[in-house]
Design an enzyme around this catalytic site. Structure first.
Site, PDB file in Angstrom:
ATOM      1  CG  HIS A   1     -16.858  42.684   8.150  1.00  0.00           C
ATOM      2  ND1 HIS A   1     -16.342  43.829   7.833  1.00  0.00           N
ATOM      3  CD2 HIS A   1     -17.542  42.603   9.218  1.00  0.00           C
ATOM      4  CE1 HIS A   1     -16.845  44.529   9.086  1.00  0.00           C
ATOM      5  NE2 HIS A   1     -17.318  43.883  10.024  1.00  0.00           N
ATOM      6  CB  SER A   2     -20.113  44.856   7.021  1.00  0.00           C
ATOM      7  OG  SER A   2     -20.895  45.964   7.069  1.00  0.00           O
ATOM      8  CE1 TYR A   3     -22.314  46.018  -1.238  1.00  0.00           C
ATOM      9  CE2 TYR A   3     -20.044  45.585  -1.350  1.00  0.00           C
ATOM     10  CZ  TYR A   3     -21.191  45.761  -1.789  1.00  0.00           C
ATOM     11  OH  TYR A   3     -21.078  45.797  -3.179  1.00  0.00           O
ATOM     12  N   GLY A   4     -19.943  42.823   2.664  1.00  0.00           N
ATOM     13  CA  GLY A   4     -19.435  41.625   1.711  1.00  0.00           C
ATOM     14  C   GLY A   4     -20.322  40.336   2.009  1.00  0.00           C
ATOM     15  N   GLY A   5     -21.348  40.360   2.968  1.00  0.00           N
ATOM     16  CA  GLY A   5     -22.413  39.352   2.785  1.00  0.00           C
ATOM     17  C   GLY A   5     -23.267  39.480   1.720  1.00  0.00           C
TER      18      GLY A   5
END
Length: 260
Positions: A84-88
């Site tokens: 998710h989000s930065y986790g990409g």
């Protein structure tokens, strides 16, 4: 919420975004586990329940190593990996090591970098400067203070209070660091889920959305909920995770390939 039933037991690894932690997947994880699936929700170093480890030396590579370690020590294989989000960013870097253990990748309104790019590169100069200024003013010049969940489109007062009590700071370095190779991420089957209407500042995820929408290796879906979809619409997220799992191995979409 209803239990997520699916005939095939599946292993899911759900990776949070910036200034969040594994806690944000609580509702999605509960639904998956009720359906008999194995779920891991790692928290990146210095964030969430690991906030006591926060220090200025933590960078993007630290977080990539966190995710790789989860796969190694839990001996995970044939996984549906969600970022998710930065986790990409983290998922994209880790795929260079763990791609053989991943069945499919799901990017939930997440960054999709190419080799050598940072979050700041993807967000643009104006947003990068604003984050540096925020760190200078409220984070001793090296960390970004916790965000307010309402910034991500969470509107229910109870949900906002729940999330805000768990949001933590994050080292500026993780946004500044440029990622290494991302070749295996770009050659792996995946799904990109765009959350609309976006509550984020204009253009923060435009690059990822455009890239995935125009790359036939990514199945593109739109979810009518907030950026923090795992909080505001966990049932819909779970449904798309099953769809992504079942799409793995079906081949590329029949649209012209385009590079953004």
């Amino acid at each position: 919420m209803e239990a997520a039933s699916s005939p095939e037991p599946t292993t899911f690894v759900l990776l949070h975004g910036g200034r969040h932690g594994g806690w944000c997947w609580k509702r999605v994880a509960a639904l998956l586990r009720q359906g008999g699936h194995e779920v891991h929700t790692p928290t990146l170093t210095g964030l969430g329940d690991r906030a006591h480890l926060l220090n200025r030396s933590i960078g993007l590579d630290t977080h990539i190593q966190d995710l790789v370690a989860t796969f190694t020590y839990e001996d995970l294989r044939n996984v549906v990996l969600v970022g998710h989000s930065y986790g990409g960013m983290v998922v994209s870097g880790a795929m260079e090591v763990i791609a053989d253990r991943v069945k499919t990748v799901v990017l939930l309104d997440a960054h999709l970098p190419r080799s050598g790019e940072s979050v700041f590169d993807l967000n643009g100069e104006q947003r990068a400067a604003a984050m540096v200024a925020l760190a200078d003013e409220h984070g001793d010049s090296w960390y970004i203070p916790p965000a307010d969940a309402s910034r991500y489109g969470v509107t229910d007062p109870a949900d906002v209070a729940w999330a805000n009590s768990r949001m933590t700071a994050q080292p500026l370095k993780t946004y500044q660091d440029r990622i290494g190779a991302t070749d295996r991420m770009w050659s792996h089957p995946g799904m990109f889920i765009e959350c609309v209407p976006s509550s984020l500042e204009p253009h923060l995820l435009d690059r990822a959305r455009e890239r995935s929408a125009n790359d036939p290796r990514f199945h593109y879906r739109v979810l009518q909920t907030s950026h923090n979809a795992m909080v505001t619409d966990p049932d819909a997220v779970v449904g798309l995770l099953f769809e992504a799992r079942d799409l793995a191995g079906t081949g590329i979409r029949e649209i012209p390939s385009a590079s953004v």
